[in-house]
Scaffold this motif. Structure first.
Motif: not given
Length: 198
Positions: A23-25, A60-62, A66-67, A102-105
């Motif tokens: 899932s990218r969105q 939306y995840l690139l 990151s997204g 957005v940057y996620s961990f």
């Protein structure tokens, strides 16, 4: 030869199946509380009440970490202006249209994230008994958005999100010279909600 052809035909099908599972969105809906700070400038003081509202976001995840995110927020608040000649109350609709990186961990079911971006912020006066001036115009300003939060995955499709968002924007004046502080202030915007991944 037939086995090679079969494998060659199955590769695209397997690739599509793998992408379908990733899932990218996501979309999320959150309750928000706009908490403005006191600001003074140009012989005008501005106190505002907490504005409760709703925040809608699309992410939306690139890459897996990151997204890009698009946001719309709606809230109502009461602005209290104090200047040398009078006190004025203005009931207004606050609307946000913003975009952020957005940057996620990732750590098990917890996904902390940070974000930063820009947006357009609209203060539209509501002509009702709480507003003490008539014929006010809406104030539209460009501002900055920053924040961080955590998402807790409750299933592969849903997570609960809690976040602190900060909005740095010019104070509204509703195109009235005697309400103009000519200052920027920070809106504290804690939100909590649920996101659906697809």
């Amino acid at each position: 030869m037939k086995k090679s052809l079969l494998v060659l035909l199955l590769l695209p099908v397997m690739a599509v199946a793998c992408l379908a599972q990733e899932s990218r969105q996501d979309i999320s809906v959150s309750g928000s509380a706009l908490i403005p700070t006191f600001i003074a400038g140009n012989a005008v003081q501005l106190h505002a009440t907490v504005g409760y509202g709703v925040l809608l976001s699309y992410r939306y995840l690139l890459t897996p970490r990151s997204g890009l995110e698009l946001n719309y927020q709606y809230a109502q608040e009461l602005q209290h202006f104090i200047n040398p000649t009078n006190n004025v109350l203005v009931h207004d609709r606050f609307q946000e249209l913003s975009g952020a990186y957005v940057y996620s961990f990732a750590y098990k079911n917890f996904n902390p994230f940070v974000e930063a971006g820009v947006g357009g912020y609209i203060y539209g006066p509501i002509d009702d008994q709480k507003t003490q001036l008539q014929n006010l115009s809406q104030s539209t300003n460009i501002g900055a958005l920053y924040g961080g939060g955590i998402a807790y995955e409750i299933s592969p499709s849903f997570d609960i999100r809690a976040e602190y968002r900060g909005i740095f924007v010019k104070t509204p004046s509703f195109n009235q010279a005697n309400l103009r502080t000519n200052r920027y202030y920070n809106l504290n915007d804690p939100v909590i909600g649920i996101a659906y991944h697809f």
